[in-house]
Design a protein around this motif. Structure first.
Motif, PDB file in Angstrom:
ATOM      1  N   PRO A  22      -1.549  50.142  68.199  1.00  0.00           N
ATOM      2  CA  PRO A  22      -1.569  50.794  67.035  1.00  0.00           C
ATOM      3  C   PRO A  22      -0.056  51.050  66.546  1.00  0.00           C
ATOM      4  CG  PRO A  22      -3.407  51.672  68.410  1.00  0.00           C
ATOM      5  CD  PRO A  22      -2.359  50.790  69.207  1.00  0.00           C
ATOM      6  N   ALA A  23       0.210  50.729  65.411  1.00  0.00           N
ATOM      7  CA  ALA A  23       1.503  50.943  64.926  1.00  0.00           C
ATOM      8  C   ALA A  23       1.888  52.130  64.831  1.00  0.00           C
ATOM      9  CB  ALA A  23       1.421  50.590  63.498  1.00  0.00           C
ATOM     10  N   SER A  24       1.047  53.235  64.920  1.00  0.00           N
ATOM     11  CA  SER A  24       1.332  54.630  65.002  1.00  0.00           C
ATOM     12  C   SER A  24       1.970  55.107  66.349  1.00  0.00           C
ATOM     13  CB  SER A  24       0.110  55.645  65.093  1.00  0.00           C
ATOM     14  OG  SER A  24      -0.946  55.514  65.659  1.00  0.00           O
ATOM     15  N   LEU A  25       1.816  54.203  67.294  1.00  0.00           N
ATOM     16  CA  LEU A  25       2.298  54.350  68.849  1.00  0.00           C
ATOM     17  C   LEU A  25       3.556  53.969  69.097  1.00  0.00           C
ATOM     18  CD1 LEU A  25      -1.125  54.293  70.639  1.00  0.00           C
ATOM     19  CD2 LEU A  25       0.108  56.401  69.535  1.00  0.00           C
ATOM     20  N   LEU A  26       3.925  53.211  68.112  1.00  0.00           N
ATOM     21  CA  LEU A  26       5.497  52.201  68.128  1.00  0.00           C
ATOM     22  C   LEU A  26       6.465  53.008  67.834  1.00  0.00           C
ATOM     23  CD1 LEU A  26       4.027  48.582  67.408  1.00  0.00           C
ATOM     24  CD2 LEU A  26       4.171  49.713  69.806  1.00  0.00           C
ATOM     25  N   PRO A  27       7.814  52.791  68.067  1.00  0.00           N
ATOM     26  CA  PRO A  27       9.057  53.261  67.641  1.00  0.00           C
ATOM     27  C   PRO A  27       8.910  52.804  66.066  1.00  0.00           C
ATOM     28  CG  PRO A  27       9.703  52.317  69.519  1.00  0.00           C
ATOM     29  CD  PRO A  27       8.229  51.850  69.420  1.00  0.00           C
ATOM     30  N   SER A  28       9.366  53.781  65.371  1.00  0.00           N
ATOM     31  CA  SER A  28       9.485  53.258  63.820  1.00  0.00           C
ATOM     32  C   SER A  28      10.491  54.143  63.157  1.00  0.00           C
ATOM     33  CB  SER A  28       8.055  53.640  63.078  1.00  0.00           C
ATOM     34  OG  SER A  28       7.831  54.987  63.130  1.00  0.00           O
ATOM     35  N   TYR A  29      11.187  54.055  62.055  1.00  0.00           N
ATOM     36  CA  TYR A  29      12.160  54.792  61.401  1.00  0.00           C
ATOM     37  C   TYR A  29      11.408  55.767  60.319  1.00  0.00           C
ATOM     38  CZ  TYR A  29      15.348  51.510  63.640  1.00  0.00           C
ATOM     39  OH  TYR A  29      15.957  50.588  64.522  1.00  0.00           O
ATOM     40  N   THR A  30      12.414  56.335  59.797  1.00  0.00           N
ATOM     41  CA  THR A  30      11.957  57.442  58.660  1.00  0.00           C
ATOM     42  C   THR A  30      12.892  57.011  57.347  1.00  0.00           C
ATOM     43  OG1 THR A  30      11.609  59.612  58.003  1.00  0.00           O
ATOM     44  CG2 THR A  30      13.359  59.126  59.645  1.00  0.00           C
ATOM     45  N   GLN A  31      12.383  57.429  56.265  1.00  0.00           N
ATOM     46  CA  GLN A  31      13.120  57.239  55.028  1.00  0.00           C
ATOM     47  C   GLN A  31      13.963  58.506  54.604  1.00  0.00           C
ATOM     48  OE1 GLN A  31       9.914  55.021  52.628  1.00  0.00           O
ATOM     49  NE2 GLN A  31      11.576  53.938  52.160  1.00  0.00           N
ATOM     50  N   THR A  32      15.066  58.583  55.531  1.00  0.00           N
ATOM     51  CA  THR A  32      15.738  59.961  55.131  1.00  0.00           C
ATOM     52  C   THR A  32      17.095  59.545  55.053  1.00  0.00           C
ATOM     53  OG1 THR A  32      15.791  60.532  57.508  1.00  0.00           O
ATOM     54  CG2 THR A  32      13.996  61.311  56.096  1.00  0.00           C
ATOM     55  N   GLY A  33      17.651  58.066  55.472  1.00  0.00           N
ATOM     56  CA  GLY A  33      19.111  57.623  55.462  1.00  0.00           C
ATOM     57  C   GLY A  33      19.598  57.456  54.056  1.00  0.00           C
ATOM     58  N   PRO A  34      20.914  57.595  54.189  1.00  0.00           N
ATOM     59  CA  PRO A  34      21.783  57.327  53.049  1.00  0.00           C
ATOM     60  C   PRO A  34      21.627  56.049  52.462  1.00  0.00           C
ATOM     61  CG  PRO A  34      23.420  57.423  54.878  1.00  0.00           C
ATOM     62  CD  PRO A  34      21.791  57.635  55.261  1.00  0.00           C
ATOM     63  N   LEU A  35      21.807  55.818  51.212  1.00  0.00           N
ATOM     64  CA  LEU A  35      21.764  54.503  50.699  1.00  0.00           C
ATOM     65  C   LEU A  35      23.226  53.529  50.882  1.00  0.00           C
ATOM     66  CD1 LEU A  35      20.192  55.081  47.026  1.00  0.00           C
ATOM     67  CD2 LEU A  35      18.957  54.644  49.515  1.00  0.00           C
ATOM     68  N   MET A  36      22.965  52.521  50.888  1.00  0.00           N
ATOM     69  CA  MET A  36      24.304  51.587  51.147  1.00  0.00           C
ATOM     70  C   MET A  36      24.356  50.553  50.137  1.00  0.00           C
ATOM     71  SD  MET A  36      24.880  49.522  54.476  1.00  0.00           S
ATOM     72  CE  MET A  36      24.364  50.642  55.574  1.00  0.00           C
ATOM     73  N   THR A  37      25.564  50.434  49.504  1.00  0.00           N
ATOM     74  CA  THR A  37      25.738  49.026  48.713  1.00  0.00           C
ATOM     75  C   THR A  37      26.807  48.078  49.213  1.00  0.00           C
ATOM     76  OG1 THR A  37      27.593  50.392  47.565  1.00  0.00           O
ATOM     77  CG2 THR A  37      25.401  50.743  46.863  1.00  0.00           C
ATOM     78  N   LEU A  38      26.597  47.026  48.703  1.00  0.00           N
ATOM     79  CA  LEU A  38      27.391  46.031  49.099  1.00  0.00           C
ATOM     80  C   LEU A  38      28.681  46.005  47.978  1.00  0.00           C
ATOM     81  CD1 LEU A  38      24.836  43.367  49.728  1.00  0.00           C
ATOM     82  CD2 LEU A  38      26.499  44.067  51.221  1.00  0.00           C
ATOM     83  N   PRO A  39      29.934  45.543  48.528  1.00  0.00           N
ATOM     84  CA  PRO A  39      30.842  45.432  47.811  1.00  0.00           C
ATOM     85  C   PRO A  39      31.069  44.139  46.570  1.00  0.00           C
ATOM     86  CG  PRO A  39      31.543  44.509  49.866  1.00  0.00           C
ATOM     87  CD  PRO A  39      30.125  44.866  50.035  1.00  0.00           C
ATOM     88  N   THR A  40      31.557  44.261  45.569  1.00  0.00           N
ATOM     89  CA  THR A  40      31.942  43.135  44.826  1.00  0.00           C
ATOM     90  C   THR A  40      33.208  42.352  45.063  1.00  0.00           C
ATOM     91  OG1 THR A  40      33.017  44.664  42.982  1.00  0.00           O
ATOM     92  CG2 THR A  40      30.594  44.436  42.952  1.00  0.00           C
ATOM     93  N   ALA A  41      33.363  41.458  44.478  1.00  0.00           N
ATOM     94  CA  ALA A  41      34.275  40.428  44.587  1.00  0.00           C
ATOM     95  C   ALA A  41      35.604  41.120  44.022  1.00  0.00           C
ATOM     96  CB  ALA A  41      34.121  39.087  44.119  1.00  0.00           C
ATOM     97  N   THR A  42      36.710  40.952  44.591  1.00  0.00           N
ATOM     98  CA  THR A  42      38.230  41.463  44.022  1.00  0.00           C
ATOM     99  C   THR A  42      38.346  40.627  42.583  1.00  0.00           C
ATOM    100  OG1 THR A  42      38.856  42.286  45.950  1.00  0.00           O
ATOM    101  CG2 THR A  42      40.425  42.032  44.210  1.00  0.00           C
TER     102      THR A  42
END
Length: 691
Positions: free
Chosen positions: A588-608
Motif C-alpha cells: 500500500p502506498a500509505s506504508l511507503l516513504p513519501s514526501y509532504t508539500q511544505t517545501g520552498p519553491l525553486m526557480t531556474l535561472p535565465t540566460a545572462t
C-alpha cells in the motif's frame, strides 16, 4: 532510447562541415547586401503573425536595429544585420562569422537587443516560431540531441574510453554516474570540468544551422534532473547542463527550430538503463522509494513547466516529454497513468490551458502497447503520446538492408494511424536506421551484442556473423546499399508521420571513427545514406489511408481543452493505492516513504543578457504562474527514507515515521514483505540538496 544500456562519444568529435568565414567586403557590393539584409529584417518584423509577449513588443524592433547603426552593438557607423537567408553572413554567439547555407528557404533571425524575437523560420514550408504550429497538419520532422546533456557511451564513446584508460579510474565506467566519479578523481586532466568541455564541444551553434538546412524543424533535447539539483551522495554534476540548454534555446530561436524538452533521467532511475544516468535498478513508481522518487520528479517537472511556459520561451519550447521510457509493464498501466496525470496537472497549472499557453505534454507509452492508451484523459489540453519503435532490439537476422525496405510500413504505419484516431496525437520520439544491435556500446559497456551471440542478457543468442564486416563498414558501402538505407529511412519517416530520429550525431571512438553509424543522422547526410529532403518520404509506404483527419479540438488547445471529467480526475488521483515491487507483490502506498508539500519553491535561472538586451528584456522570472504557490514535495524530518537508488525489492523502513508527522505523510503499521525480497535497507537521514 530502449537499449538496455546505450552510449557513445569521441575523443575527437566528428565535425559537421567546416565553418566558412567570409570577410567583410567594403564597397558598393557590400552595401547592397547590407540593404537587402535590412529589407529581410523589416519584412520579418512587419510580417509577424503574432506577438508572444510584452518583452518582444516593447523591445527594439528589427527595423529599429537596422536603421540604428549601434542597435545591435556593432561598431559605430556600421549597420547591424539581424536576419538573412541562404548565402547571408551570420555572426555566431562566439563572435565568429560564417555563411548561412539553407537550400530550403530558411530565415535566421538574431538581434542582440531583441533576444526573444521569434521571427526565424527553418524552411519555407515550416511555420516561423511566431506562427502557429498546427499539430496533425504541420509535420514534426526532428532529430534528438542525444549524448549531449545526458551522456551515453555509444553516442560519445571516446569520452568514456579516454577516462577509462586513465590511471586514476577504478572500476568500469558504464554510465554518467560512474563517468562523473572518474572525472572527479582525474584532477590532473581537469577533473569534473571535462564534462563541461564536452557540453561546449559536442553540440554547437553549427549543429542547429545544419539541422535546419537538413529540412528538419524540431529538436528533442534530453535533459537529466541534475540540470536542476542533486541531493548529497548523487554523483552527477548539478546545474551546469542547464546553462547549455539555455544556449540550445538561443540557437533554436535563431534558426527557427522548435524544441521538445525531454526529461530523460529521473532520481532513482525510471528504467534502470544507462541513459537514465545510472545503470541498475529502477525506483520511480516501483519499489519502496517509488512514491518518494515520483514526488521528487513531479517537483522537477513543475519547475521546468513554470520556466518554459513563460512568454519568452513557450513558442520555442513547444513540447515537454515529462518522463522518458518508464518501465510501464512493471509499474503497471494504471499507476503509470496516475503519475502522468499528476505530471499533466503540474504542467497545465503552470501554463494554463488553451492554444499558445505552454507546451504540448508528451507521455511515453511505457512499452505497454499503443492500443492500451486509447481513450486516456479525454479532453486533456494538448496531450500527446510518445513511442520509440526500434527493430534492432528484436530478433537478429543476416538479411541485408534491402530486405527491410517495407518493414517500417508493415510494422508501424497501421498502429500509428489507429492511435491518432483512438488516443490523439502521437509522435515517434526515437527511431533509427539500425536493424541489428551491432555498434560499439549500443547495448551498453561490456554488454555484448545479440548479432554476435555475446549479449549478456537473455538468450542464448546464436552467433550470426561479425558486426564490423557485416554492418558497420560504412566507409565501403556501395551505391545500392546507400540507396537502400535512404529508402528504409523514408519508409520509417512515412510510417511514423511525426518523428525524431535518434540521434543527430555520434562521436568517434578513440579509434577515430564512428562505430555506431546507423544512429547518426548527420553522418548519413555526409555519406549519402539519409534523405537530403525529408519531405520526399511522404508516400513511401504507399499507404492508402494515412492519417489525414483533424485532431479533436481539445487536442489542439481549442474548445473543451482541459475539461477533464470529475470521474476521470478521481480515477487517476494522486497517490496510487499501491506500488509494485520486484519479484511480485505490492505494498500500500500509505506504508511507503513519501514526501509532504511544505517545501520552498525553486526557480531556474535565465540566460545572462548583454547590456544592450537587458535594457529592454529580462528573460522572465523563472516562474510563470504566481498563483501556483503550493509547496514542493520535501522529506519530513521525523520520517525514515531509503537511498533513492536502493532497488525495488527492499523492505520499507520500519517504523516509517516517529513523533510528529508532517502534512500529507502517510502513517501505518508496517506489513512485512516476503522474506525472499528483503535485503538490508540503507536508511538515510533526511536528504539534503547540493546547491
Amino acid at each position: 532510447m530502449r537499449r538496455g544500456a546505450g552510449e557513445k562519444r569521441a575523443a575527437a568529435y566528428t565535425n559537421p562541415t567546416s565553418r566558412r568565414k567570409k570577410p567583410i567586403i567594403i564597397g558598393i557590393a557590400a552595401a547592397v547586401l547590407l540593404i537587402a539584409g535590412i529589407g529581410v529584417a523589416l519584412a520579418l518584423t512587419l510580417g509577424k503573425h503574432k506577438s508572444t509577449d510584452a518583452a518582444k513588443d516593447s523591445s527594439t524592433s528589427s527595423g529599429d536595429a537596422a536603421s540604428n547603426p549601434t542597435a545591435s552593438g556593432s561598431p559605430t557607423g556600421k549597420i547591424a544585420i539581424v536576419s538573412g537567408t541562404d548565402g547571408s553572413t551570420v555572426t555566431a554567439s562566439d563572435g565568429s562569422t560564417f555563411q548561412y547555407s539553407n537550400p530550403f528557404g530558411g530565415t535566421w533571425y538574431w538581434d542582440p537587443t531583441d533576444p526573444y524575437n521569434n521571427a526565424a523560420r527553418p524552411q519555407t514550408w515550416s511555420p516561423a516560431l511566431n506562427e502557429t504550429f498546427n499539430y496533425g497538419v504541420d509535420k514534426i520532422r526532428g532529430v534528438n540531441l542525444g549524448g549531449w546533456l545526458v551522456t551515453e557511451p555509444f553516442i560519445v564513446p571516446a569520452l568514456y574510453q579516454t577516462l577509462q584508460s586513465r590511471p586514476t579510474t577504478t572500476g568500469t565506467i558504464i554510465d554518467e554516474w560512474t563517468l562523473v566519479e572518474a572525472m572527479q578523481a582525474d584532477t590532473a586532466n581537469g577533473g569534473i570540468s571535462q564534462l563541461e568541455d564536452h557540453y561546449k564541444t559536442f553540440i554547437t551553434e553549427q549543429d542547429f544551422v545544419q539541422i535546419a538546412a537538413a529540412g528538419l524543424n524540431f529538436v528533442r533535447i534530453p535533459l537529466g534532473y541534475w540540470a536542476i539539483e542533486v541531493l548529497d551522495g548523487e554523483s552527477f554534476l548539478p546545474k551546469t547542463s542547464w546553462t547549455y540548454f539555455l544556449k540550445a534555446v538561443e540557437w533554436a530561436r535563431k534558426y527557427g527550430l522548435r524544441i521538445n524538452l525531454d526529461l530523460h533521467a529521473l532520481p532513482g532511475s525510471q528504467n534502470g538503463w544507462n541513459h537514465s544516468g545510472r545503470l541498475g535498478t529502477y525506483n520511480v513508481m516501483y519499489g519502496p522509494m517509488g512514491i518518494a522518487n515520483a514526488e521528487r520528479s513531479l517537483n522537477y517537472i513543475r519547475i521546468l513547466a513554470e520556466f518554459i511556459s513563460q512568454p519568452e520561451y513557450r513558442d520555442v519550447i513547444a513540447m515537454f516529454g515529462v518522463t522518458n521510457e518508464p518501465q510501464g509493464n512493471q509499474i503497471g498501466l494504471p499507476n503509470l497513468q496516475t503519475y502522468y496525470y499528476a505530471a499533466y496537472n503540474a504542467v497545465r497549472t503552470a501554463s494554463g490551458t488553451g492554444a499558445g499557453n505552454g507546451p504540448m505534454v508528451s507521455f511515453h507509452d511505457g512499452f505497454i502497447g499503443l492500443d492500451q492508451w486509447a481513450g486516456y484523459l479525454p479532453n486533456a489540453d494538448r496531450a500527446s503520446l510518445d513511442s520509440h519503435p526500434y527493430l534492432c532490439f528484436q530478433g537478429q537476422s543476416t538479411n541485408p538492408i534491402n530486405s527491410y525496405l517495407t518493414t517500417p510500413c508493415d510494422q508501424w504505419g497501421g498502429s500509428f494511424n489507429s492511435t491518432m484516431a483512438g488516443f490523439g496525437f502521437i509522435v515517434a520520439g526515437e527511431f533509427s536506421n539500425a536493424v541489428t544491435d551491432c555498434g560499439l556500446y549500443v547495448n551498453g559497456v561490456g554488454q555484448g551484442v545479440r548479432y554476435e551471440g555475446t549479449y549478456t542478457t537473455g538468450g542464448p543468442w546464436p552467433t550470426l556473423g561479425n558486426c564490423t564486416t557485416d554492418w558497420l563498414d560504412y566507409q565501403n558501402w556501395d551505391a545500392p546499399t546507400k540507396k537502400a538505407y535512404i529508402t528504409f529511412a523514408k519508409a520509417s519517416m512515412d510510417a511514423l508521420q511525426n518523428w525524431f530520429f535518434w540521434t543527430w550525431k555520434v562521436g568517434n571512438s578513440t579509434a577515430g571513427v564512428v562505430e555506431a553509424p546507423h544512429w547518426s543522422y548527420q553522418l548519413g547526410l555526409q555519406n549519402d545514406w539519409m534523405p537530403t529532403d525529408p519531405r520526399t518520404a511522404v508516400g513511401q509506404c504507399n499507404n492508402a489511408n494515412p492519417f489525414t483527419g483533424t485532431l479533436s479540438s481539445w487536442q489542439t488547445g481549442g474548445a473543451g481543452a482541459g475539461s477533464i471529467a470529475p470521474s476521470v480526475q478521481a480515477e487517476f488521483a494522486w497517490p496510487p493505492a499501491s506500488i509494485s515491487f520486484a519479484g511480485g507483490g505490492a505494498s500500500p502506498a500509505s506504508l511507503l516513504p513519501s514526501y509532504t508539500q511544505t517545501g520552498p519553491l525553486m526557480t531556474l535561472p535565465t540566460a545572462t543578457l548583454t547590456a544592450a538586451a537587458s535594457a529592454t528584456a529580462k528573460g522572465g522570472s523563472g516562474w510563470f504562474n504566481s498563483a501556483d504557490s503550493t509547496g514542493f514535495w520535501e522529506p519530513v524530518a521525523t520520517c525514515s527514507y531509503l537511498d533513492p537508488w536502493i532497488g525495488s525489492s527492499v523492505a520499507p523502513p520500519s517504523p516509517l515515521c516517529t513523533g510528529g508527522v508532517g502534512v500529507g505523510v502517510r502513517r501505518g503499521m508496517k506489513q512485512r514483505l516476503n522474506e525472499e525480497r528483503v535485503v538490508e535497507a540503507r536508511v538515510t537521514a533526511v536528504p539534503t540538496r547540493r546547491r
